[in-house]
Design a protein around this motif. Structure first.
Motif, PDB file in Angstrom:
ATOM      1  N   ARG A 257      -2.011  11.524   2.361  1.00 13.04           N
ATOM      2  CA  ARG A 257      -0.724  12.267   2.161  1.00 13.04           C
ATOM      3  C   ARG A 257      -0.558  12.245   0.746  1.00 13.04           C
ATOM      4  O   ARG A 257      -0.946  11.339  -0.050  1.00 13.04           O
ATOM      5  CB  ARG A 257       0.449  11.487   2.812  1.00 13.04           C
ATOM      6  CG  ARG A 257       0.269  11.113   4.328  1.00 13.04           C
ATOM      7  CD  ARG A 257       1.784  10.645   4.745  1.00 13.04           C
ATOM      8  NE  ARG A 257       2.563  11.906   4.874  1.00 13.04           N
ATOM      9  CZ  ARG A 257       3.869  11.691   5.419  1.00 13.04           C
ATOM     10  NH1 ARG A 257       4.440  10.681   5.189  1.00 13.04           N
ATOM     11  NH2 ARG A 257       4.443  12.945   5.336  1.00 13.04           N
TER      12      ARG A 257
ATOM     13  N   GLN B 168     -11.811  10.737  -3.941  1.00  8.77           N
ATOM     14  CA  GLN B 168     -10.642  11.987  -3.468  1.00  8.77           C
ATOM     15  C   GLN B 168     -11.421  13.423  -3.529  1.00  8.77           C
ATOM     16  O   GLN B 168     -11.300  14.169  -2.485  1.00  8.77           O
ATOM     17  CB  GLN B 168      -9.298  12.203  -4.296  1.00  8.77           C
ATOM     18  CG  GLN B 168      -8.558  13.101  -3.769  1.00  8.77           C
ATOM     19  CD  GLN B 168      -7.096  12.709  -4.621  1.00  8.77           C
ATOM     20  OE1 GLN B 168      -6.554  11.906  -4.374  1.00  8.77           O
ATOM     21  NE2 GLN B 168      -6.807  14.091  -4.989  1.00  8.77           N
TER      22      GLN B 168
ATOM     23  N   ALA C  32       0.951  -1.262   0.023  1.00 14.28           N
ATOM     24  CA  ALA C  32      -0.081  -0.097  -0.285  1.00 14.28           C
ATOM     25  C   ALA C  32       0.936   1.270  -0.001  1.00 14.28           C
ATOM     26  O   ALA C  32       0.270   2.397  -0.241  1.00 14.28           O
ATOM     27  CB  ALA C  32      -0.863  -0.122   1.299  1.00 14.28           C
ATOM     28  N   GLY C  33       2.130   1.257   0.303  1.00 18.36           N
ATOM     29  CA  GLY C  33       3.156   2.356   0.359  1.00 18.36           C
ATOM     30  C   GLY C  33       2.805   3.166   1.788  1.00 18.36           C
ATOM     31  O   GLY C  33       3.137   4.182   1.897  1.00 18.36           O
ATOM     32  N   CYS C  34       2.457   2.369   2.818  1.00 15.96           N
ATOM     33  CA  CYS C  34       2.194   3.028   3.979  1.00 15.96           C
ATOM     34  C   CYS C  34       3.171   2.266   5.054  1.00 15.96           C
ATOM     35  O   CYS C  34       3.636   1.248   4.991  1.00 15.96           O
ATOM     36  CB  CYS C  34       0.764   2.513   4.478  1.00 15.96           C
ATOM     37  SG  CYS C  34      -0.280   2.981   3.341  1.00 15.96           S
TER      38      CYS C  34
ATOM     39  N   CYS D  40      -4.021   5.683   4.044  1.00 15.57           N
ATOM     40  CA  CYS D  40      -3.304   4.878   4.881  1.00 15.57           C
ATOM     41  C   CYS D  40      -4.192   4.778   6.332  1.00 15.57           C
ATOM     42  O   CYS D  40      -4.361   5.861   7.018  1.00 15.57           O
ATOM     43  CB  CYS D  40      -2.037   5.174   5.469  1.00 15.57           C
ATOM     44  SG  CYS D  40      -0.799   5.313   4.058  1.00 15.57           S
TER      45      CYS D  40
ATOM     46  N   ARG E  72      -2.593   9.335  -1.092  1.00 16.42           N
ATOM     47  CA  ARG E  72      -2.510   7.969  -0.603  1.00 16.42           C
ATOM     48  C   ARG E  72      -3.269   7.898   0.903  1.00 16.42           C
ATOM     49  O   ARG E  72      -3.170   8.628   1.668  1.00 16.42           O
ATOM     50  CB  ARG E  72      -0.817   7.599  -0.303  1.00 16.42           C
ATOM     51  CG  ARG E  72      -0.790   6.140   0.037  1.00 16.42           C
ATOM     52  CD  ARG E  72       0.561   5.512   0.416  1.00 16.42           C
ATOM     53  NE  ARG E  72       1.551   6.092  -0.820  1.00 16.42           N
ATOM     54  CZ  ARG E  72       1.733   5.295  -1.845  1.00 16.42           C
ATOM     55  NH1 ARG E  72       1.233   4.295  -2.198  1.00 16.42           N
ATOM     56  NH2 ARG E  72       2.676   5.702  -3.020  1.00 16.42           N
TER      57      ARG E  72
ATOM     58  N   GLY F 167      -4.956   0.258   3.127  1.00 12.61           N
ATOM     59  CA  GLY F 167      -4.571   1.427   2.375  1.00 12.61           C
ATOM     60  C   GLY F 167      -4.432   1.377   0.913  1.00 12.61           C
ATOM     61  O   GLY F 167      -4.356   0.017   0.421  1.00 12.61           O
ATOM     62  N   GLY F 168      -3.946   2.460   0.311  1.00 13.47           N
ATOM     63  CA  GLY F 168      -3.670   2.594  -1.104  1.00 13.47           C
ATOM     64  C   GLY F 168      -3.707   3.678  -1.617  1.00 13.47           C
ATOM     65  O   GLY F 168      -4.103   4.861  -1.029  1.00 13.47           O
ATOM     66  N   LEU F 169      -3.772   3.882  -2.986  1.00 15.79           N
ATOM     67  CA  LEU F 169      -4.070   4.971  -3.869  1.00 15.79           C
ATOM     68  C   LEU F 169      -5.484   5.422  -3.800  1.00 15.79           C
ATOM     69  O   LEU F 169      -6.398   4.558  -3.920  1.00 15.79           O
ATOM     70  CB  LEU F 169      -3.710   4.863  -4.991  1.00 15.79           C
ATOM     71  CG  LEU F 169      -3.854   6.259  -5.839  1.00 15.79           C
ATOM     72  CD1 LEU F 169      -2.908   7.318  -5.533  1.00 15.79           C
ATOM     73  CD2 LEU F 169      -3.266   5.900  -7.302  1.00 15.79           C
TER      74      LEU F 169
ATOM     75  N   LEU G 199       1.176  12.002  -2.671  1.00 18.03           N
ATOM     76  CA  LEU G 199       2.073  11.024  -3.360  1.00 18.03           C
ATOM     77  C   LEU G 199       3.564  11.934  -3.753  1.00 18.03           C
ATOM     78  O   LEU G 199       4.272  11.348  -3.511  1.00 18.03           O
ATOM     79  CB  LEU G 199       1.537  10.415  -4.458  1.00 18.03           C
ATOM     80  CG  LEU G 199       0.464   9.274  -4.554  1.00 18.03           C
ATOM     81  CD1 LEU G 199       0.071   8.862  -5.762  1.00 18.03           C
ATOM     82  CD2 LEU G 199       0.736   8.315  -3.542  1.00 18.03           C
TER      83      LEU G 199
END
Length: 329
Positions: free
Chosen positions: A285, A258, A193-195, A229, A227, A250-252, A287
């Motif tokens: 947050r 949005q 997820a990039g978290c 989270c 993103r 989480g994820g984009l 990207l």
């Protein structure tokens, strides 16, 4: 560019940001030669003899075992091998990252012994000290009878291990003889997820300290991709000073969601008089790292916090609809 020897030495020593301190004094606090190191009858393993080696140096918890006194190498003790015990972060077997304890051994240690027998230099003088501090490894020397001791590591004028020690630590061919997993650091799901695996509920932190003002007549920014989270705070931590949550999902954030989220975060609804801690909160947050971070309580008081990079966090009031928009992506 660093040489491979320097890189290895830094890896063995560890690096921590700190001021330049230290006096070069021995373990007893005097300016002279340190006392002899305590000799232990039999080396077993890092897991047994140094189970906490490599933990954060600021941790105040007592050691799980009584470690021997560090000191100078007694003339009657003839080292034939060196062992370092430490910890490092590695990829997990199923993704993510985990903290692993390591035990490494070397036997070609003549240069290391020569460096360890050097005196510590006096602190101060005209030498300019840098801010990074090299943290000595948990190091043991073994003799041919299996006995071991922890040698005093001489320091330079800035309180760091002498350059000769750094160089000597890179000289031997270190062999990893054991590794063991300590704990997961980042789950595969958080990584995907990039978290981060853990995050602090900043709505609670800011409101507890009474700092944020209400959301004013701000213009809803044309934000780039965000993103999402989401974290869950254990009940035992929810009313602490900095409640840390564990990653849940989480994820984009989808583009259509949005736009609705940003509209909800631009409302000027009065903030409820509420002191119920959230069990879950969301972090939004950008990207690209530019723009404001946004924190949303998904239950409890349902407040949100807009935190611009320039400071001046603002508090607002969310609702069930906003929480629903921040569900799994």
């Amino acid at each position: 560019m660093r040489s491979s020897r320097t890189v290895l030495a830094v890896a063995l020593l560890g690096v921590a940001l700190s001021g330049c301190g230290g006096t070069g004094a021995g373990p007893e606090g005097g300016a002279g030669e340190p006392a002899p190191a305590q000799i232990v009858d039999r080396w077993i393993s890092c897991a047994k003899d140094a189970p906490r080696a490599g933990e954060m140096i600021m941790e105040a918890s007592p050691s799980a075992v009584n470690e021997p006194t560090i000191g100078r190498i007694d003339p009657t003790f003839t080292p034939v091998a060196a062992v370092t015990c430490g910890r490092e972060i590695r990829p997990g077997p199923n993704g993510g990252q985990e903290q692993v304890a390591t035990e490494r051994r070397a036997e070609a240690i003549a240069p290391l012994l020569t460096a360890l027998r050097l005196p510590s230099e006096q602190a101060g003088g005209e030498v300019a000290c840098t801010l990074e501090m090299l943290v000595p490894p948990w190091l043991a020397l073994l003799d041919d009878r299996g006995r071991w001791l922890r040698p005093h590591i001489p320091t330079g004028s800035c309180g760091k291990p002498r350059a000769e020690v750094i160089t000597a630590l890179a000289e031997p061919q270190w062999t990893t003889v054991d590794t063991r997993t300590i704990r997961p650091v980042e789950s595969a799901a958080a990584e995907a997820a990039g978290c981060a695996q853990q995050w602090t509920d900043m709505v609670w932190v800011e409101t507890r300290n009474g700092r944020p003002g209400p959301v004013g007549p701000i213009t809803r920014p044309a934000a780039g991709p965000l993103r999402l989270c989401v974290y869950e705070v254990p009940a035992s931590l929810q009313e602490g000073d900095k409640p840390a949550g564990d990653f849940v999902y989480g994820g984009l954030l989808p583009t259509e969601r949005q736009a609705s989220v940003l509209r909800a975060l631009s409302n000027r609804r009065a903030v409820a008089d509420c002191a119920t801690p959230a069990s879950r909160f969301a972090v939004l947050r950008p990207l690209d790292g530019a723009g404001s971070d946004r924190y949303v309580e998904l239950d409890g008081c349902r407040r949100f916090l807009v935190a611009p990079v320039t400071g001046g966090a603002q508090l607002g009031q969310g609702d069930d609809a906003l929480a629903a928009l921040l569900g799994p992506v």
